[in-house]
Motif scaffolding. Structure first.
Motif, mmCIF file in Angstrom:
data_model
loop_
_atom_site.group_PDB
_atom_site.id
_atom_site.type_symbol
_atom_site.label_atom_id
_atom_site.label_comp_id
_atom_site.label_asym_id
_atom_site.label_seq_id
_atom_site.Cartn_x
_atom_site.Cartn_y
_atom_site.Cartn_z
ATOM 1 N N ALA A 144 78.173 132.460 97.607
ATOM 2 C CA ALA A 144 77.587 131.225 97.470
ATOM 3 C C ALA A 144 77.359 131.243 96.249
ATOM 4 O O ALA A 144 76.349 130.082 95.698
ATOM 5 C CB ALA A 144 76.405 131.193 98.491
ATOM 6 N N LYS A 145 76.903 132.306 95.736
ATOM 7 C CA LYS A 145 76.331 131.777 94.146
ATOM 8 C C LYS A 145 77.681 131.376 93.255
ATOM 9 O O LYS A 145 77.270 130.734 91.812
ATOM 10 C CB LYS A 145 75.801 133.600 94.139
ATOM 11 C CG LYS A 145 74.325 133.555 94.337
ATOM 12 C CD LYS A 145 74.083 134.972 93.687
ATOM 13 C CE LYS A 145 72.801 135.608 94.205
ATOM 14 N NZ LYS A 145 71.848 136.775 94.394
ATOM 15 N N GLY B 30 82.607 124.717 98.868
ATOM 16 C CA GLY B 30 82.015 126.498 98.981
ATOM 17 C C GLY B 30 83.235 126.379 99.905
ATOM 18 O O GLY B 30 84.283 127.802 98.755
ATOM 19 N N ARG C 101 69.330 128.365 94.977
ATOM 20 C CA ARG C 101 69.247 129.495 94.997
ATOM 21 C C ARG C 101 67.816 129.214 95.060
ATOM 22 O O ARG C 101 66.571 128.927 94.864
ATOM 23 C CB ARG C 101 68.941 129.729 93.203
ATOM 24 C CG ARG C 101 70.619 129.716 92.805
ATOM 25 C CD ARG C 101 71.524 129.102 90.854
ATOM 26 N NE ARG C 101 72.625 129.846 90.638
ATOM 27 C CZ ARG C 101 72.695 129.852 89.768
ATOM 28 N NH1 ARG C 101 72.076 129.900 88.849
ATOM 29 N NH2 ARG C 101 73.726 129.637 89.534
ATOM 30 N N ASN D 78 82.220 125.943 91.846
ATOM 31 C CA ASN D 78 81.726 124.220 91.896
ATOM 32 C C ASN D 78 83.230 124.002 92.372
ATOM 33 O O ASN D 78 83.867 123.892 91.253
ATOM 34 C CB ASN D 78 81.883 124.355 90.268
ATOM 35 C CG ASN D 78 81.042 122.182 89.850
ATOM 36 O OD1 ASN D 78 80.767 122.109 91.159
ATOM 37 N ND2 ASN D 78 80.238 121.788 89.276
ATOM 38 N N ASN E 161 76.373 126.701 99.397
ATOM 39 C CA ASN E 161 76.972 125.561 97.439
ATOM 40 C C ASN E 161 78.009 124.574 98.683
ATOM 41 O O ASN E 161 79.103 125.255 99.104
ATOM 42 C CB ASN E 161 77.953 126.682 97.452
ATOM 43 C CG ASN E 161 78.159 126.476 96.041
ATOM 44 O OD1 ASN E 161 78.234 125.636 95.557
ATOM 45 N ND2 ASN E 161 78.905 127.587 95.122
ATOM 46 N N GLN F 177 74.320 123.864 94.951
ATOM 47 C CA GLN F 177 73.478 125.240 95.225
ATOM 48 C C GLN F 177 72.425 125.746 95.418
ATOM 49 O O GLN F 177 71.611 125.325 94.449
ATOM 50 C CB GLN F 177 74.221 126.394 94.340
ATOM 51 C CG GLN F 177 74.456 127.774 94.090
ATOM 52 C CD GLN F 177 74.770 128.115 92.910
ATOM 53 O OE1 GLN F 177 74.335 128.102 91.661
ATOM 54 N NE2 GLN F 177 76.611 128.710 92.562
#
Length: 382
Positions: free
Chosen positions: A333-334, A290, A268, A337, A287, A266
């Protein structure tokens, strides 16, 4: 138009999508790609909801995507004896429109190649803003140095542009404890797509992502992503001792020509731009697996190009507005998993994941939440 000469790093999806819009607005575009040719294989990708469809329609490729769509495939989740435990429906993995990544990449390339300079088999080695601050001096592995007004990093989670302009990958990319692999092989392991789990491991054949698809729990691995032999070694060791058809599948992996192994990670980052350099797609808000990466890339390209055109090429105004509009949309996208969902770590968690597909109201709720995220942007008309 100021700042009309733009370099894009990456010829996957985000880069050519941005090139499409910039060319329409009168920019001069060069795309540099490390691979020697387009990657025409890879997994299926999908689009969800009205926002994605609207952008594809405004690009003039919605009908083309529909003609190339694969159609979502149901996938049986089986036990070690091949008995069906649950069915993952095609609409869950395939969204509204599912298309092979390579087909989409080729479509975007064909739409832009007549007016865009593509440089394959090369990569950026340095980025230096000119002393007067009027451009970016770029050096390459093979090509002669050149100066561009703006540089866009559309080169994925392992972005070279992000590393050169912002800092090392370790500062911005968080490993989520899993790796995945896509293997293109000819062997047929059954009449329907199937997937099999043991704690921390998933093996799937004939499914929507690739002829063979794997997800396994692992610490961060250090290897050359262009060394297929090393990737095969890693994968076969990770699946040693697994039941079902996995031993035969691993033999087929050994014979396969094409394998792609990467971490589930991911990105950030607290800003998408620095000076005359800006990030797009997975390099900025990736991500892995995702489910929203391709849609984010295409919508992000639409907004970035539109803001540059609206600002007359003023990158400071355009980059700030691009970030303001995309930051909230990219929040999907945050979260999540995919590794822990696809390859749960215990038998109990595997059963709980399977229940979601057996009890459709749970699946419908999850898909409704996903659809909300996919449309959560005020799509400006440029």
């Amino acid at each position: 138009m100021s700042n009309a000469n733009v370099l894009i790093s990456g010829a996957g999806i985000a880069g050519p999508a941005l090139a499409h819009w910039l060319l329409r607005y009168g920019f001069k575009v060069t795309v540099v790609e490390k691979a020697r040719a387009l990657r025409l294989g890879g997994q299926a990708v999908d689009f969800k909801g009205e926002t994605h469809r609207t952008v594809l329609d405004r690009m003039g490729i919605l009908d083309d995507v529909r003609k190339l769509q694969t159609g979502g495939m149901d996938q049986e989740i089986v036990d070690a004896n091949g008995r069906t435990l649950a069915v993952m429906p095609g609409e869950f993995t395939g969204g509204d429109l599912e298309i092979q990544r390579g087909d989409l990449s080729n479509l975007l390339y064909e739409k832009t190649a007549p007016s865009c300079e593509y440089v394959f088999g090369d990569s950026i080695t340095s980025l230096t803003e000119t002393p007067a601050g009027s451009g970016v001096h770029v050096t390459f592995e093979r090509s002669a140095p050149r100066t561009f007004d703006l540089v866009v990093g559309a080169d994925g989670i392992h972005s070279t542009v992000r590393r050169l302009a912002f800092g090392p990958e370790s500062d911005y990319v968080r490993h989520l404890g899993y790796h995945y692999a896509l293997v293109d092989m000819d062997e047929d392991f059954g009449p329907v797509p199937m997937m099999y789990n043991e704690p921390g491991r998933l093996a799937a054949v004939g499914g929507p992502k690739a002829p063979a698809f794997f997800v396994f729990a692992s610490d961060q691995l250090d290897y050359d992503r262009y060394d297929t032999g090393r990737q095969k070694d890693i994968l076969t060791r990770a699946y040693a001792g697994m039941g079902w058809k996995v031993p035969a599948i691993m033999n087929a992996v050994r014979r396969a020509d094409d394998i792609y192994l990467d971490s589930i990670s991911q990105v950030r980052i607290d800003r998408y731009s620095k000076g005359r350099v800006v990030l797009l797609g997975d390099s900025a808000y990736g991500n892995t697996l995702g489910g929203f990466g391709t849609g984010l890339a295409v919508v992000g390209a639409y907004v970035l190009a539109g803001e540059l055109a609206a600002a007359g090429g003023d990158h400071q105004v355009a980059f700030a507005e691009y970030e303001r509009r995309l930051r909230g949309y990219a929040k999907i996208a945050k979260n999540g998993n995919a590794g822990s969902f696809l390859a749960p770590g215990t038998p109990a968690r595997i059963r709980m994941r399977n229940w979601m597909f057996k009890y459709r109201f749970l699946l419908a709720l999850m898909m409704k939440v996903g659809d909300k995220f996919a449309t959560d942007i005020d799509l400006k008309t440029y």
